[in-house]
Design a protein around this motif. Structure first.
Motif, mmCIF file in Angstrom:
data_model
loop_
_atom_site.group_PDB
_atom_site.id
_atom_site.type_symbol
_atom_site.label_atom_id
_atom_site.label_comp_id
_atom_site.label_asym_id
_atom_site.label_seq_id
_atom_site.Cartn_x
_atom_site.Cartn_y
_atom_site.Cartn_z
ATOM 1 N N SER A 149 1.757 11.447 -4.118
ATOM 2 C CA SER A 149 2.393 10.644 -3.071
ATOM 3 C C SER A 149 2.603 11.503 -1.827
ATOM 4 C CB SER A 149 3.732 10.093 -3.552
ATOM 5 O OG SER A 149 4.399 9.461 -2.474
ATOM 6 N N THR A 175 -5.132 8.775 1.567
ATOM 7 C CA THR A 175 -5.731 7.463 1.392
ATOM 8 C C THR A 175 -4.688 6.449 0.948
ATOM 9 O OG1 THR A 175 -7.605 6.323 0.378
ATOM 10 C CG2 THR A 175 -6.388 7.828 -1.031
ATOM 11 N N ASP A 176 -4.940 5.186 1.277
ATOM 12 C CA ASP A 176 -4.076 4.092 0.842
ATOM 13 C C ASP A 176 -4.566 3.560 -0.492
ATOM 14 O OD1 ASP A 176 -2.562 4.145 3.201
ATOM 15 O OD2 ASP A 176 -3.962 2.805 4.231
ATOM 16 N N LEU A 186 0.840 -1.191 0.000
ATOM 17 C CA LEU A 186 0.000 0.000 0.000
ATOM 18 C C LEU A 186 0.875 1.239 0.000
ATOM 19 C CD1 LEU A 186 -2.764 -0.899 2.628
ATOM 20 C CD2 LEU A 186 -2.955 -0.898 0.149
ATOM 21 N N ALA A 187 0.449 2.245 -0.742
ATOM 22 C CA ALA A 187 1.126 3.537 -0.741
ATOM 23 C C ALA A 187 0.091 4.587 -0.358
ATOM 24 C CB ALA A 187 1.715 3.832 -2.111
ATOM 25 N N GLN A 188 0.558 5.627 0.334
ATOM 26 C CA GLN A 188 -0.359 6.688 0.750
ATOM 27 C C GLN A 188 -0.285 7.851 -0.225
ATOM 28 O OE1 GLN A 188 0.683 7.473 4.916
ATOM 29 N NE2 GLN A 188 -1.291 6.539 5.397
ATOM 30 N N TYR A 189 -1.483 8.357 -0.559
ATOM 31 C CA TYR A 189 -1.609 9.480 -1.480
ATOM 32 C C TYR A 189 -2.528 10.532 -0.873
ATOM 33 C CZ TYR A 189 0.449 6.430 -4.959
ATOM 34 O OH TYR A 189 1.302 5.604 -5.641
ATOM 35 N N GLU A 194 -3.432 0.452 -3.289
ATOM 36 C CA GLU A 194 -2.573 -0.695 -3.533
ATOM 37 C C GLU A 194 -1.727 -0.435 -4.779
ATOM 38 O OE1 GLU A 194 -3.507 -5.264 -4.406
ATOM 39 O OE2 GLU A 194 -4.731 -4.396 -2.796
ATOM 40 N N GLU A 195 -0.402 -0.461 -4.597
ATOM 41 C CA GLU A 195 0.515 -0.173 -5.712
ATOM 42 C C GLU A 195 0.284 -1.108 -6.899
ATOM 43 O OE1 GLU A 195 3.876 2.027 -5.657
ATOM 44 O OE2 GLU A 195 2.158 3.052 -4.822
ATOM 45 N N LYS A 247 -10.376 4.179 -5.699
ATOM 46 C CA LYS A 247 -10.778 4.326 -4.298
ATOM 47 C C LYS A 247 -12.293 4.248 -4.296
ATOM 48 C CE LYS A 247 -9.758 4.793 -0.061
ATOM 49 N NZ LYS A 247 -9.068 3.743 0.643
#
Length: 162
Positions: free
Chosen positions: A20, A101-102, A4-7, A104-105, A129
């Motif tokens: 990012s 928000t997270d 997961l990456a946060q944006y 998924e990469e 999302k």
């Protein structure tokens, strides 16, 4: 386990974009912006944040969207943006900011190839999302070579503020 990456998600012209969270310094309410003579149309000018000067870009104009008047929801997002071989502090004006928000990469989709030329080089990928698409900015590509002068503008301002 999915990566997961946060944006930071923001709104522009009714669409949702993501940046990012690693690039985000802070989010500010809209404020007066000092104009710069002969700057490109998308460069609104400069603001001072605690003694440091930041060039401010209108994301709508940068993306060839129509300009709109600022509202109570309009925000300035101060970012660390890669420009060439350095990182520069730049502010982007967005219609609104939604949330962090997270995403998924591995679920990021590539920009659709529709067989023609269209301005999509600033998109790193398209995430989801809920039932909404989130267009993820590639900040290095969004700040093309023609914008490299931004860093030069920011440096003297920082020195003057010191």
């Amino acid at each position: 386990m999915a990566e997961l990456a946060q944006y930071l998600t923001l709104g522009l012209a009714g669409e949702t974009f993501g940046i990012s969270i690693r690039n985000v310094r802070e989010i500010l309410d809209m404020r007066p912006i000092a104009r710069l003579p002969h700057a490109p149309e998308f460069m609104l000018g400069m603001i001072d944040v605690r003694g440091s000067g930041y060039p401010i870009l209108d994301l709508r104009l940068k993306l060839d969207l129509p300009a709109v008047a600022a509202t109570e929801a309009t925000r300035i997002i101060i970012l660390d943006v890669p420009v060439g071989d350095r990182v520069v502090g730049v502010g982007f004006v967005a219609d609104c900011v939604y949330e962090v928000t997270d995403i998924e990469e591995s679920s990021l989709e590539q920009v659709p190839d529709v067989g023609g030329k269209w301005k999509s080089d600033y998109i790193a990928g398209i995430g989801r999302k809920g039932d909404r698409f989130v267009i993820i900015f590639d900040l290095a590509r969004l700040m093309t070579a023609t914008d490299a002068s931004i860093g030069v503008v920011a440096t003297p301002s920082n020195q003057l503020a010191a």
